[in-house]
Design a protein around this motif. Structure first.
Motif, PDB file in Angstrom:
ATOM      1  N   ALA A 115     -13.382 -55.991  -4.047  1.00  0.00           N
ATOM      2  CA  ALA A 115     -14.434 -55.163  -4.615  1.00  0.00           C
ATOM      3  C   ALA A 115     -14.680 -53.923  -3.768  1.00  0.00           C
ATOM      4  CB  ALA A 115     -15.726 -55.972  -4.751  1.00  0.00           C
ATOM      5  N   ARG A 116     -14.701 -54.082  -2.458  1.00  0.00           N
ATOM      6  CA  ARG A 116     -14.930 -52.917  -1.588  1.00  0.00           C
ATOM      7  C   ARG A 116     -13.821 -51.879  -1.783  1.00  0.00           C
ATOM      8  NH1 ARG A 116     -14.201 -50.178   3.113  1.00  0.00           N
ATOM      9  NH2 ARG A 116     -16.109 -49.568   4.242  1.00  0.00           N
ATOM     10  N   ARG A 117     -12.583 -52.328  -1.789  1.00  0.00           N
ATOM     11  CA  ARG A 117     -11.462 -51.395  -1.968  1.00  0.00           C
ATOM     12  C   ARG A 117     -11.497 -50.754  -3.357  1.00  0.00           C
ATOM     13  NH1 ARG A 117      -6.407 -54.852   0.694  1.00  0.00           N
ATOM     14  NH2 ARG A 117      -7.237 -54.923   2.825  1.00  0.00           N
ATOM     15  N   ALA A 118     -11.876 -51.544  -4.351  1.00  0.00           N
ATOM     16  CA  ALA A 118     -11.931 -51.001  -5.713  1.00  0.00           C
ATOM     17  C   ALA A 118     -13.018 -49.936  -5.839  1.00  0.00           C
ATOM     18  CB  ALA A 118     -12.183 -52.132  -6.706  1.00  0.00           C
ATOM     19  N   ILE A 119     -14.156 -50.155  -5.212  1.00  0.00           N
ATOM     20  CA  ILE A 119     -15.246 -49.171  -5.264  1.00  0.00           C
ATOM     21  C   ILE A 119     -14.793 -47.858  -4.643  1.00  0.00           C
ATOM     22  CG2 ILE A 119     -17.546 -48.608  -4.402  1.00  0.00           C
ATOM     23  CD1 ILE A 119     -18.075 -51.712  -4.497  1.00  0.00           C
ATOM     24  N   VAL A 120     -14.192 -47.931  -3.463  1.00  0.00           N
ATOM     25  CA  VAL A 120     -13.725 -46.711  -2.783  1.00  0.00           C
ATOM     26  C   VAL A 120     -12.657 -46.016  -3.623  1.00  0.00           C
ATOM     27  CG1 VAL A 120     -12.541 -45.825  -0.740  1.00  0.00           C
ATOM     28  CG2 VAL A 120     -14.308 -47.594  -0.494  1.00  0.00           C
ATOM     29  N   ARG A 121     -11.742 -46.796  -4.178  1.00  0.00           N
ATOM     30  CA  ARG A 121     -10.671 -46.198  -4.986  1.00  0.00           C
ATOM     31  C   ARG A 121     -11.228 -45.548  -6.251  1.00  0.00           C
ATOM     32  NH1 ARG A 121      -5.294 -49.118  -7.589  1.00  0.00           N
ATOM     33  NH2 ARG A 121      -4.493 -47.250  -8.603  1.00  0.00           N
ATOM     34  N   ALA A 122     -12.128 -46.253  -6.956  1.00  0.00           N
ATOM     35  CA  ALA A 122     -12.684 -45.699  -8.196  1.00  0.00           C
ATOM     36  C   ALA A 122     -13.457 -44.422  -7.930  1.00  0.00           C
ATOM     37  CB  ALA A 122     -13.579 -46.735  -8.870  1.00  0.00           C
ATOM     38  N   LEU A 123     -14.230 -44.395  -6.857  1.00  0.00           N
ATOM     39  CA  LEU A 123     -14.988 -43.188  -6.526  1.00  0.00           C
ATOM     40  C   LEU A 123     -14.058 -42.043  -6.135  1.00  0.00           C
ATOM     41  CD1 LEU A 123     -17.949 -44.833  -4.605  1.00  0.00           C
ATOM     42  CD2 LEU A 123     -18.138 -43.460  -6.690  1.00  0.00           C
ATOM     43  N   SER A 124     -12.990 -42.351  -5.441  1.00  0.00           N
ATOM     44  CA  SER A 124     -12.020 -41.306  -5.083  1.00  0.00           C
ATOM     45  C   SER A 124     -11.341 -40.751  -6.329  1.00  0.00           C
ATOM     46  CB  SER A 124     -10.971 -41.878  -4.117  1.00  0.00           C
ATOM     47  OG  SER A 124     -11.566 -42.325  -2.921  1.00  0.00           O
ATOM     48  N   MET A 125     -11.018 -41.636  -7.271  1.00  0.00           N
ATOM     49  CA  MET A 125     -10.433 -41.193  -8.534  1.00  0.00           C
ATOM     50  C   MET A 125     -11.427 -40.353  -9.325  1.00  0.00           C
ATOM     51  SD  MET A 125      -8.572 -44.791  -9.595  1.00  0.00           S
ATOM     52  CE  MET A 125      -8.029 -44.230 -11.209  1.00  0.00           C
ATOM     53  N   ALA A 126     -12.682 -40.777  -9.359  1.00  0.00           N
ATOM     54  CA  ALA A 126     -13.698 -40.020 -10.090  1.00  0.00           C
ATOM     55  C   ALA A 126     -13.910 -38.646  -9.473  1.00  0.00           C
ATOM     56  CB  ALA A 126     -15.006 -40.802 -10.121  1.00  0.00           C
ATOM     57  N   ALA A 127     -13.896 -38.574  -8.154  1.00  0.00           N
ATOM     58  CA  ALA A 127     -14.072 -37.276  -7.479  1.00  0.00           C
ATOM     59  C   ALA A 127     -12.953 -36.314  -7.852  1.00  0.00           C
ATOM     60  CB  ALA A 127     -14.114 -37.483  -5.966  1.00  0.00           C
ATOM     61  N   ALA A 128     -11.761 -36.856  -8.100  1.00  0.00           N
ATOM     62  CA  ALA A 128     -10.615 -36.022  -8.474  1.00  0.00           C
ATOM     63  C   ALA A 128     -10.673 -35.575  -9.919  1.00  0.00           C
ATOM     64  CB  ALA A 128      -9.313 -36.774  -8.212  1.00  0.00           C
ATOM     65  N   GLY A 129     -11.480 -36.245 -10.741  1.00  0.00           N
ATOM     66  CA  GLY A 129     -11.617 -35.854 -12.143  1.00  0.00           C
ATOM     67  C   GLY A 129     -11.367 -37.010 -13.084  1.00  0.00           C
ATOM     68  N   THR A 130     -11.964 -36.939 -14.265  1.00  0.00           N
ATOM     69  CA  THR A 130     -11.802 -37.989 -15.273  1.00  0.00           C
ATOM     70  C   THR A 130     -10.341 -38.110 -15.684  1.00  0.00           C
ATOM     71  OG1 THR A 130     -14.038 -37.692 -16.102  1.00  0.00           O
ATOM     72  CG2 THR A 130     -12.454 -38.689 -17.611  1.00  0.00           C
ATOM     73  N   HIS A 131      -9.862 -39.349 -15.743  1.00  0.00           N
ATOM     74  CA  HIS A 131      -8.459 -39.607 -16.084  1.00  0.00           C
ATOM     75  C   HIS A 131      -8.311 -39.805 -17.585  1.00  0.00           C
ATOM     76  CE1 HIS A 131      -6.928 -40.410 -11.877  1.00  0.00           C
ATOM     77  NE2 HIS A 131      -8.229 -40.240 -11.714  1.00  0.00           N
ATOM     78  N   ASP A 132      -7.065 -39.927 -18.012  1.00  0.00           N
ATOM     79  CA  ASP A 132      -6.759 -40.255 -19.406  1.00  0.00           C
ATOM     80  C   ASP A 132      -7.191 -41.689 -19.655  1.00  0.00           C
ATOM     81  OD1 ASP A 132      -5.797 -40.596 -21.937  1.00  0.00           O
ATOM     82  OD2 ASP A 132      -3.693 -40.715 -21.352  1.00  0.00           O
ATOM     83  N   ASN A 133      -8.370 -41.867 -20.219  1.00  0.00           N
ATOM     84  CA  ASN A 133      -8.959 -43.196 -20.338  1.00  0.00           C
ATOM     85  C   ASN A 133      -8.536 -43.887 -21.628  1.00  0.00           C
ATOM     86  OD1 ASN A 133     -10.364 -43.203 -17.907  1.00  0.00           O
ATOM     87  ND2 ASN A 133     -11.988 -41.948 -18.765  1.00  0.00           N
TER      88      ASN A 133
END
Length: 344
Positions: free
Chosen positions: A313-331
């Motif tokens: 969960a900790r790694r996923a939170i950091v990864r998701a926030l890093s992805m969000a900071a880079a911009g919304t992906h093709d969801n």
């Protein structure tokens, strides 16, 4: 054989009258309730088919938000142009769940009410406090890989299965319900319950209430930086081990003005700690995201078989926030992460 009657009201007033019968349950898509009936986990005496009610609209609200009808199907919601444009997080979360066939049948209201996929809950031959209060929770000390690390109790460590609900929690959605006593609105954070000593009660929906619609507040500041990350055993039709709905409002100077994060797969309800989100304000970087993750996961406790979720969960939170900071992906739902057997 379990005696069962089936009624089809054609207006809301009639539906609210029919649901007052002993053992009555609403049914729309039936994608969860029918499974539970087959396993004899839930045995309603009357099914009230609400599919003919006029509750399937998806439309703008006067203040720039969006109304999602309770009977709108998950697929129609995920692919609606206004959802994809303004709330890409919700579209991604829905498409990360179930299968295309199920999303075509499942209703928005039913998604909110789906019950845990805990294998002990589904097995009528073993004790379960959620199914039969007072009989015990064999997941505690048993097979706990899928179970909660946050908000659990001595009575139940089950998790809520919905992907859609994790996004709705981050979006500050409001659930509107009706009954013979009138209508009321329930903030999404108050809709689902933690187990406490009454794990058989999943929500704060009162008896005989009907979900009519869900309202999403206007949130244009988050559309450009929103990610739903789902970690699961396989690429399709698997419930989350851990999921993260992350949204950031980032100014032209690159600084985070506001952030919201909700977790799935870790608690009896979508997990969010609003006061911790102040830690997200500032320049986006892994250290800031890690400090936030530590606060969000404060008090997490495993059962042995699910201890890996605390690291994951900790790694996923950091990864998701890093992805969000880079911009919304093709969801589209195809980009959610697949985890093999083992930890993060």
């Amino acid at each position: 054989m379990n005696p069962l009657s089936f009624v089809v009201p054609f207006d809301q007033a009639a539906a609210l009258t029919q649901i007052r019968a002993e053992g009555a349950r609403f049914i729309a898509g039936g994608t969860n309730l029918v499974d539970l009936m087959k396993e004899r986990v839930m045995l309603p005496q009357r099914l009230v088919d609400i599919n003919h009610l006029d509750l399937d609209a998806i439309e703008e609200t006067g203040d720039g938000g969006l109304l999602l009808g309770a009977l709108a199907r998950n697929a129609a919601t995920a692919y609606h142009p206004l959802v994809q444009e303004r709330y890409p997080l919700l579209s991604a979360a829905i498409l990360a769940g179930a299968s295309p066939q199920i999303r075509n049948m499942a209703s928005n209201g039913g998604n909110l009410l789906q019950r845990t996929r805990c294998h002990y809950f589904y097995d009528a031959g073993v004790p379960c406090n959620k199914r039969e209060p007072g009989t015990g929770c064999p997941a505690i000390g048993g097979i706990s890989r899928q179970h909660a690390i946050l908000g659990a109790s001595d009575s139940c460590i089950a998790t809520h299965p919905s992907d859609m609900c994790v996004a709705l929690r981050a979006l500050d959605a409001v659930v509107h319900v009706a009954s013979g006593n009138g209508e009321r609105a329930i903030p999404f954070g108050e809709f689902h319950r933690l187990p406490g000593d009454q794990p058989q009660i999943d929500t704060n929906l009162a008896p005989h209430e009907l979900i009519t619609h869900i309202v999403l507040p206007a949130a244009p500041q988050f559309a450009a930086h929103a990610v739903y990350l789902k970690l699961r055993e396989r690429a399709s039709y698997a419930f989350a081990l851990v999921s993260v709905a992350a949204m950031l409002d980032i100014g032209e100077d690159g600084v985070i003005r506001e952030g919201r994060v909700a977790l799935g797969g870790v608690a009896h309800k979508p997990w969010r700690v609003e006061e911790a989100e102040a830690l997200l304000r500032g320049v986006p970087d892994p250290a800031r995201f890690g400090a936030f993750a530590d606060r969000l996961l404060q008090g997490a406790q495993g059962q042995g078989g699910n201890d890996f979720k605390m690291v994951m969960a900790r790694r996923a939170i950091v990864r998701a926030l890093s992805m969000a900071a880079a911009g919304t992906h093709d969801n589209t739902g195809h980009g959610s992460t697949v985890m093999a057997r083992g930890a993060a």
